[in-house]
Enzyme design. Structure first.
Site, PDB file in Angstrom:
ATOM      1  N   MET A  29       0.812  -1.229   0.000  1.00 35.59           N
ATOM      2  CA  MET A  29       0.000   0.000   0.000  1.00 35.59           C
ATOM      3  C   MET A  29       0.841   1.271   0.000  1.00 35.59           C
ATOM      4  SD  MET A  29      -3.259  -0.893   2.308  1.00 35.59           S
ATOM      5  CE  MET A  29      -4.523  -1.990   1.733  1.00 35.59           C
ATOM      6  N   ARG A 128       2.170   1.872 -16.081  1.00 33.28           N
ATOM      7  CA  ARG A 128       3.365   2.646 -15.725  1.00 33.28           C
ATOM      8  C   ARG A 128       3.713   2.423 -14.252  1.00 33.28           C
ATOM      9  NH1 ARG A 128       4.041   9.246 -15.540  1.00 33.28           N
ATOM     10  NH2 ARG A 128       6.260   9.240 -15.064  1.00 33.28           N
ATOM     11  N   ARG A 137      10.072  -4.133  -6.334  1.00 34.04           N
ATOM     12  CA  ARG A 137       9.731  -5.263  -5.460  1.00 34.04           C
ATOM     13  C   ARG A 137      10.248  -6.602  -5.964  1.00 34.04           C
ATOM     14  NH1 ARG A 137       8.766  -2.698  -0.736  1.00 34.04           N
ATOM     15  NH2 ARG A 137       7.215  -1.054  -0.972  1.00 34.04           N
TER      16      ARG A 137
HETATM   17  C1  LIG Z   1      13.457  -2.281  -0.694  1.00 36.54           C
HETATM   18  C2  LIG Z   1      12.514  -1.227  -0.174  1.00 36.54           C
HETATM   19  C3  LIG Z   1      12.616  -0.797   1.132  1.00 36.54           C
HETATM   20  C4  LIG Z   1      11.735   0.173   1.631  1.00 36.54           C
HETATM   21  N1  LIG Z   1      11.841   0.569   2.941  1.00 36.54           N
HETATM   22  C5  LIG Z   1      11.001   1.502   3.434  1.00 36.54           C
HETATM   23  C6  LIG Z   1      11.086   1.931   4.802  1.00 36.54           C
HETATM   24  O1  LIG Z   1      11.927   1.462   5.563  1.00 36.54           O
HETATM   25  N2  LIG Z   1      10.213   2.851   5.229  1.00 36.54           N
HETATM   26  C7  LIG Z   1       9.267   3.413   4.411  1.00 36.54           C
HETATM   27  O2  LIG Z   1       8.512   4.274   4.856  1.00 36.54           O
HETATM   28  N3  LIG Z   1       9.160   3.027   3.122  1.00 36.54           N
HETATM   29  C8  LIG Z   1       9.983   2.096   2.609  1.00 36.54           C
HETATM   30  N4  LIG Z   1       9.865   1.691   1.300  1.00 36.54           N
HETATM   31  C9  LIG Z   1       8.768   2.243   0.474  1.00 36.54           C
HETATM   32  C10 LIG Z   1       9.302   3.309  -0.513  1.00 36.54           C
HETATM   33  O3  LIG Z   1       9.844   4.429   0.182  1.00 36.54           O
HETATM   34  C11 LIG Z   1       8.174   3.778  -1.436  1.00 36.54           C
HETATM   35  O4  LIG Z   1       7.165   4.376  -0.647  1.00 36.54           O
HETATM   36  C12 LIG Z   1       7.535   2.636  -2.191  1.00 36.54           C
HETATM   37  O5  LIG Z   1       8.523   1.834  -2.773  1.00 36.54           O
HETATM   38  C13 LIG Z   1       6.626   3.196  -3.304  1.00 36.54           C
HETATM   39  O6  LIG Z   1       7.446   3.695  -4.332  1.00 36.54           O
HETATM   40  P1  LIG Z   1       7.000   4.945  -5.210  1.00 36.54           P
HETATM   41  O7  LIG Z   1       6.874   6.173  -4.366  1.00 36.54           O
HETATM   42  O8  LIG Z   1       7.953   5.015  -6.379  1.00 36.54           O
HETATM   43  O9  LIG Z   1       5.565   4.453  -5.770  1.00 36.54           O
HETATM   44  P2  LIG Z   1       4.201   5.258  -5.855  1.00 36.54           P
HETATM   45  O10 LIG Z   1       3.791   5.762  -4.520  1.00 36.54           O
HETATM   46  O11 LIG Z   1       3.249   4.374  -6.590  1.00 36.54           O
HETATM   47  O12 LIG Z   1       4.551   6.497  -6.745  1.00 36.54           O
HETATM   48  C14 LIG Z   1       4.920   6.319  -8.113  1.00 36.54           C
HETATM   49  C15 LIG Z   1       5.696   7.551  -8.559  1.00 36.54           C
HETATM   50  O13 LIG Z   1       4.835   8.690  -8.533  1.00 36.54           O
HETATM   51  C16 LIG Z   1       5.577   9.834  -8.110  1.00 36.54           C
HETATM   52  N5  LIG Z   1       4.989  10.324  -6.861  1.00 36.54           N
HETATM   53  C17 LIG Z   1       4.025   9.705  -6.097  1.00 36.54           C
HETATM   54  N6  LIG Z   1       3.710  10.480  -5.052  1.00 36.54           N
HETATM   55  C18 LIG Z   1       4.480  11.587  -5.138  1.00 36.54           C
HETATM   56  C19 LIG Z   1       4.626  12.741  -4.330  1.00 36.54           C
HETATM   57  N7  LIG Z   1       3.919  12.936  -3.223  1.00 36.54           N
HETATM   58  N8  LIG Z   1       5.509  13.682  -4.721  1.00 36.54           N
HETATM   59  C20 LIG Z   1       6.246  13.519  -5.839  1.00 36.54           C
HETATM   60  N9  LIG Z   1       6.188  12.429  -6.644  1.00 36.54           N
HETATM   61  C21 LIG Z   1       5.305  11.493  -6.303  1.00 36.54           C
HETATM   62  C22 LIG Z   1       7.022   9.392  -7.927  1.00 36.54           C
HETATM   63  O14 LIG Z   1       7.714   9.585  -9.146  1.00 36.54           O
HETATM   64  C23 LIG Z   1       6.873   7.906  -7.672  1.00 36.54           C
HETATM   65  O15 LIG Z   1       8.033   7.148  -8.020  1.00 36.54           O
HETATM   66  C24 LIG Z   1      10.733   0.732   0.779  1.00 36.54           C
HETATM   67  C25 LIG Z   1      10.643   0.293  -0.554  1.00 36.54           C
HETATM   68  C26 LIG Z   1      11.510  -0.670  -1.020  1.00 36.54           C
HETATM   69  C27 LIG Z   1      11.375  -1.111  -2.475  1.00 36.54           C
END
Ligand SMILES: Cc1cc2nc3c(=O)[nH]c(=O)nc-3n(C[C@H](O)[C@H](O)[C@H](O)COP(=O)(O)OP(=O)(O)OC[C@H]3O[C@@H](n4cnc5c(N)ncnc54)[C@H](O)[C@@H]3O)c2cc1C
Length: 183
Positions: A29, A128, A137
């Site tokens: 999520m 996308r 992941r």
């Molecule tokens: C190996 C691993 C370890 C992790 N460890 C942690 C952890 O310890 N603690 C933790 O809290 N999270 C952790 N995460 C979660 C990580 O920080 C991201 O929240 C999660 O991977 C979602 O990625 P995303 O933001 O690219 O995806 P989405 O939320 O689907 O967003 C997709 C894209 O949309 C854009 N976007 C979305 N929202 C915004 C915004 N508000 N401002 C600007 N651009 C935006 C960005 O380009 C983003 O890449 C981890 C993830 C991974 C893969």
């Protein structure tokens, strides 16, 4: 894909029916560019379905946080971990049932349940965003992204990739050829 024309990939979507332990759903999520609906545990009683790590699940962390490797560990540790996890599940399930029987609301009784219990959800996501999710992941030798996801979310993401490949073979191939990174 090569030229970073990302928006065309937002017009195709996939919906997944997902059944995962809560600790995986919590990570899933975090992907904000997706829509989620989760089965309520306030309105219906949960089922006693819990995650038990398999014999091939590495148990021991070697190295410091964020830069560690996992190793299998001894058979004794494997057995001890599984037994301890199962004991904890049984105990919390009994407490859940006791609270329900004594008249506590489901939304109160669920407070004792562990993150290893399964939850059911629907996720709808455009391609996308799905490619972004899969790149983060799934640890893959052909990926340009160095991510170290938890094994259990990788297991789920690999199944998603199978469906993605089956339904959108050309996009999947282009994504793979692009170093498995979203445009
Ligand atoms: C190996 C691993 C370890 C992790 N460890 C942690 C952890 O310890 N603690 C933790 O809290 N999270 C952790 N995460 C979660 C990580 O920080 C991201 O929240 C999660 O991977 C979602 O990625 P995303 O933001 O690219 O995806 P989405 O939320 O689907 O967003 C997709 C894209 O949309 C854009 N976007 C979305 N929202 C915004 C915004 N508000 N401002 C600007 N651009 C935006 C960005 O380009 C983003 O890449 C981890 C993830 C991974 C893969």
């Amino acid at each position: 894909m090569r030229n970073k024309h990302s928006v065309p990939f937002e017009h195709a979507v996939m919906s997944f029916g997902i059944s995962v332990p809560i600790f995986v759903a919590r990570e899933l999520m975090r992907h904000r560019i997706a829509s989620f609906s989760e089965e309520s545990s306030r309105y219906r009683e949960l089922r006693p379905v819990f995650y038990i790590p398999g014999k091939d699940r590495p148990m021991v962390q070697i190295g410091r946080p964020m830069a560690y490797q996992l190793e299998m560990g001894s058979e004794a540790l494997q057995a001890f971990a599984v037994e301890t996890i199962m004991d904890s599940y049984k105990e919390s399930w009994e407490s859940y049932q006791t609270l329900l029987k004594s008249g506590a609301a489901r939304e109160v009784a669920r407070m004792v349940l562990p993150v290893g219990i399964f939850t059911n959800l629907h996720m709808t996501i455009n391609l996308r965003s799905l490619m972004n999710l899969l790149s983060l992941r799934i640890r893959h030798e052909d990926s340009r992204i160095e991510s170290k996801p938890q094994l259990e979310i990788q297991m789920m993401a690999e199944q998603m990739e199978d469906f993605f490949k089956e339904k959108f073979p050309i996009t999947h191939q282009a994504w793979h050829d692009n170093g498995r990174t979203a445009p």
